[in-house]
Design an enzyme around this catalytic site. Structure first.
Site, PDB file in Angstrom:
ATOM      1  N   GLU A   1       0.835  -1.203   0.000  1.00  0.00           N
ATOM      2  CA  GLU A   1       0.000   0.000   0.000  1.00  0.00           C
ATOM      3  C   GLU A   1       0.874   1.258   0.000  1.00  0.00           C
ATOM      4  OE1 GLU A   1      -2.205  -0.837   3.557  1.00  0.00           O
ATOM      5  OE2 GLU A   1      -2.735  -2.803   2.741  1.00  0.00           O
TER       6      GLU A   1
ATOM      7  N   GLU B   1      -4.383  -6.917   2.601  1.00  0.00           N
ATOM      8  CA  GLU B   1      -3.172  -7.578   3.089  1.00  0.00           C
ATOM      9  C   GLU B   1      -3.128  -9.041   2.684  1.00  0.00           C
ATOM     10  OE1 GLU B   1      -4.852  -5.356   4.758  1.00  0.00           O
ATOM     11  OE2 GLU B   1      -3.301  -3.809   4.949  1.00  0.00           O
TER      12      GLU B   1
ATOM     13  N   PHE C   1       3.005  -2.153   8.787  1.00  0.00           N
ATOM     14  CA  PHE C   1       3.204  -2.430  10.212  1.00  0.00           C
ATOM     15  C   PHE C   1       3.066  -3.944  10.359  1.00  0.00           C
ATOM     16  CE2 PHE C   1       1.980   1.954  10.233  1.00  0.00           C
ATOM     17  CZ  PHE C   1       2.554   2.522  11.355  1.00  0.00           C
TER      18      PHE C   1
ATOM     19  N   ASP D   1       1.818  -5.513  12.514  1.00  0.00           N
ATOM     20  CA  ASP D   1       0.484  -5.795  13.058  1.00  0.00           C
ATOM     21  C   ASP D   1      -0.511  -6.156  11.942  1.00  0.00           C
ATOM     22  OD1 ASP D   1       0.858  -4.045  15.947  1.00  0.00           O
ATOM     23  OD2 ASP D   1       2.069  -3.482  14.225  1.00  0.00           O
ATOM     24  N   PHE D   2      -0.358  -5.506  10.778  1.00  0.00           N
ATOM     25  CA  PHE D   2      -1.313  -5.738   9.690  1.00  0.00           C
ATOM     26  C   PHE D   2      -1.050  -7.049   8.970  1.00  0.00           C
ATOM     27  CE2 PHE D   2      -1.270  -0.840   9.329  1.00  0.00           C
ATOM     28  CZ  PHE D   2      -1.969  -0.740  10.515  1.00  0.00           C
TER      29      PHE D   2
ATOM     30  N   HIS E   1      -0.188  -0.959  16.586  1.00  0.00           N
ATOM     31  CA  HIS E   1       0.850  -0.475  15.665  1.00  0.00           C
ATOM     32  C   HIS E   1       2.249  -0.569  16.281  1.00  0.00           C
ATOM     33  CE1 HIS E   1      -2.720   1.322  13.823  1.00  0.00           C
ATOM     34  NE2 HIS E   1      -2.019   1.563  12.739  1.00  0.00           N
TER      35      HIS E   1
END
Ligand SMILES: Cc1ncc(C[n+]2csc(CCOP(=O)(O)OP(=O)(O)O)c2C)c(N)n1
Lengths: 324, 335
Positions: A29, A59, A82, A84-85, A128
């Protein structure tokens, strides 16, 4: 040696690899605008929108598509912005990328790099700021890289791009502006080879990623107290340099592992258990781990700092081992 | 449900359709042999038969070149064979024996034959959709004229990768044909009970991918639709094909499917795609004896494959450690 930031080092690595191999391309992205942190800034001008490719917020498809594209002979570098994603793409990474080579009996390889920035980044809170490197070290088929310096961020990213197996590449968000010397030219890192940050005979401190810098600071303080700490930066968690750690602890008889991640079931537990299993007799003190308490990361700086492993804690733990 | 009668029975390319008929019979006989082996506990893992869905696999894949790509699902024997994979290597894989496509490491749900462009069955519903999008993406990046066909079931449209993968294909204008096999069920549940809105084709259209609906039990209809759509896809436009069919067996070979009435199943057997195809070919003048010989040939071939797989060696134990990854010894910590 040229001095550059951690971010500039990996940007240079990607650019050099893309020049070297036309099959290397990046997807994620906002890459066209340089990526969230600027890691891709300017690259689209040289390589065009097909190779520095903007992806939808998907994702699972970013990673799944990378698997398919890798099987077809290209070498995708995937940006998760991140770590996290990347949890939205766990199946694609863990069930597909990591296992395709094995479960198809060696018929295919999945040469992809997943860049997953980890670590605390001021007031980014619970979704994050995570450090989930241990999850991936647990998965057969994945390489896990956690560079701590600009030089390593260049050399290891190059190694990751040239690797024929999937690599989870975890840069620390707090390190983007860190400056350091980076050897000029095409220096390619080696997975499973630790860096000796500092020599010392009293206690071995093993760490990786940003925590290495906290440990290095602690070692300076310990030296002022007359304690010589040997500091090892693992650089990659799978494979990891078991020989370097065993050799060092064999000499010092003491092991402290320091990680930013939650201590429970973290990679430090692996290092500690591995050493305890093999060096029980040589140990002068029980192995010790330092990491975050098992709580999500907070927003308010004062709460965020509660989970941070600080220099004083490292100093105290190392001193405790020496005085045991 | 229209049967073979509604197909264009004039100007049949009889040789082409005989080859397709043979392929459908081979798939049917392969799965019958596999079910027998599963019942005998010779095949241990789950197998998901595609009995009743052969016309879709064959109708689509017979319009592909060898270097075109397919991705399949947990119900992938038919697609794999239709793309040209070797039945014996497949059977050995089901038996977990040496000489299987994955050297016995994958089993039915992870059969792949990269040499014929079959990039793998998949044990995770809908996961293949994203991978297919990536395979097509690579084809576009390399400027090739190959196409990708991604097979999935009607249940897969309720997982995220359906949205993400179709959107991706549309955004990047990828050469990919999505083939949704609507067999009425997702495991033991009737899919329509779990699907909001107007179903797979409507969802594809909502993402800007034109959809065509076809009778999946009519080889001739699937063949014609696939030929047209693959031609369009090869020029770089994704398309969607919804093939309506029925799962004639249980979800796995071990599933007796008590969740549906026997009369329903019996009625659906009257619309067997292989019988439908046989009927059309007979009406076009092919001798019943010739068709029977083809069916018998398929049966013999698969009986032999079953016997050879059963008599094959187990894979060497050391293979357990091979092909994990290049760096890091997998034995290091465990022993
Ligand atoms: C992500 C995921 N969830 C659940 C399952 C278990 N499962 C295997 S097949 C299946 C049904 C799939 O239905 P459909 O996509 O319609 O394909 P069909 O079996 O009808 O061919 C389910 C739920 C799975 N394999 N993967």
């Amino acid at each position: 040696m040229p001095v550059m930031t951690y971010m500039e080092a990996s940007r240079q690595a990607l650019a050099e690899e893309m020049r070297r191999d036309p099959m290397v391309w990046a997807v994620g992205e906002d890459l066209g605008r340089g990526g969230v942190f600027g890691q891709y800034r300017g690259l689209i001008d040289e390589f065009g929108a097909d190779r520095i490719s903007d992806a939808p917020i998907s994702e699972s498809c970013i990673l799944g598509a990378a698997v398919g594209a890798a099987m077809m002979g290209t070498r995708p570098v995937v940006e998760m912005r991140f770590s996290d994603f990347a949890l939205c793409a766990v199946d694609e990474l863990v069930n597909q990328a990591a296992k395709a080579r094995y479960m198809f009996g060696g018929q295919t390889r999945v040469p992809l790099v997943v860049r997953e920035p980890i670590g605390m980044w001021r007031s980014s809170a619970a979704q994050h700021s995570q450090s989930l490197e241990a999850w991936y070290a647990h998965i057969p088929g994945l390489v896990v890289a956690v560079p701590a310096t600009p030089a390593d961020n260049k050399a290891l990213l190059k190694a990751a791009i040239r690797c024929d197996d999937p690599v989870v590449y975890m840069e620390h968000k707090g390190l983007w502006p860190l400056e350091g010397e980076v050897p000029a030219g095409d220096v390619v890192g080696e997975f499973g080879k630790a860096r000796l940050v500092r020599e010392g005979g009293d206690v071995t401190i093993v760490s990786w990623s940003a925590a290495v810098h906290t440990v290095a600071e602690a070692a300076v303080r310990l030296a002022e107290e007359g304690i010589d700490a040997e500091v090892i930066d693992l650089r990659t968690l799978w494979p990891w340099d078991q020989g370097a750690v065993l050799g060092s602890v064999g000499r010092t008889g003491r092991l402290l592992v320091v990680q930013e991640a939650v201590a429970v079931a973290g990679f430090g537990a692996e290092v500690a258990a591995f050493v305890a299993e093999r060096l029980h007799k040589a140990l002068k003190a029980p192995v010790k781990r330092l990491g975050a308490p098992r709580i999500p990361i907070s927003y308010a700086p004062v709460l965020e700092d509660e989970v941070r492993v600080r220099t004083e804690a490292v100093v105290a733990a190392a001193r405790g081992l020496v005085e045991y | 449900m229209p049967s073979g009668e509604s197909s264009p029975a004039t100007n049949l390319d009889v040789n082409r359709h005989l080859a397709q008929f043979r392929q459908m019979c081979r798939i049917r006989e392969f799965e019958k042999a596999a079910i027998k082996a599963a019942n005998e506990r010779l095949v241990l893992g789950a197998i998901h038969p595609s009995i009743g869905q052969e016309a879709i696999a064959v109708g689509v894949c017979s319009n592909l070149r060898r270097d075109d790509i397919i991705l399949s699902t947990h119900r992938g024997h038919g697609h794999t064979m239709a793309k040209g994979a070797d039945a014996l290597a497949m059977m050995r894989e089901l038996f977990g024996r040496a000489g299987g496509y994955s050297q016995g490491k994958g089993g039915s749900m992870h059969i792949a034959d990269f040499s014929v462009g079959m990039l793998g069955a998949n044990g995770v519903v809908a996961a293949n959709i994203n991978i297919a999008a990536g395979a097509a993406h690579a084809i576009r990046l390399k400027g090739e004229d190959r196409v990708v066909v991604c097979f999935f079931g009607d249940g897969a449209i309720n997982r995220g990768p359906f949205l993400e993968g179709l959107n991706w294909a549309g955004v990047f204008r990828l050469p990919i044909l999505f083939v949704c096999e609507d067999n009425g069920f997702a495991a033991t549940t009737r899919t329509h009970a779990m699907t909001a809105g107007d179903g797979p084709a409507a969802r594809a259209e909502a993402l800007g991918i034109k959809a065509e609906i076809v009778d999946g039990n009519d080889l001739f209809a699937v063949d014609a639709a696939a030929r047209e759509l693959i031609g369009i896809v090869r020029k770089g436009t994704p398309r969607f094909l919804l093939a309506r069919t029925y799962r004639l067996t249980g979800h796995t070979s071990a599933d007796t499917a008590p969740y549906r009435p026997q009369e329903e199943v019996a009625e659906r057997w009257l619309n067997d795609p292989i019988d439908n195809c046989r009927g059309v070919l007979e009406r076009a003048g092919v001798a019943a004896a010739e068709l029977a010989a083809i069916a018998r040939g398929a049966e013999d071939e698969m009986r032999q494959a079953y016997e050879m797989a059963r008599d094959s060696a187990w894979p060497a134990r050391e293979l357990a450690y091979a092909d994990v990854q290049d760096v890091g010894d997998p034995r290091e910590v465990a022993f």
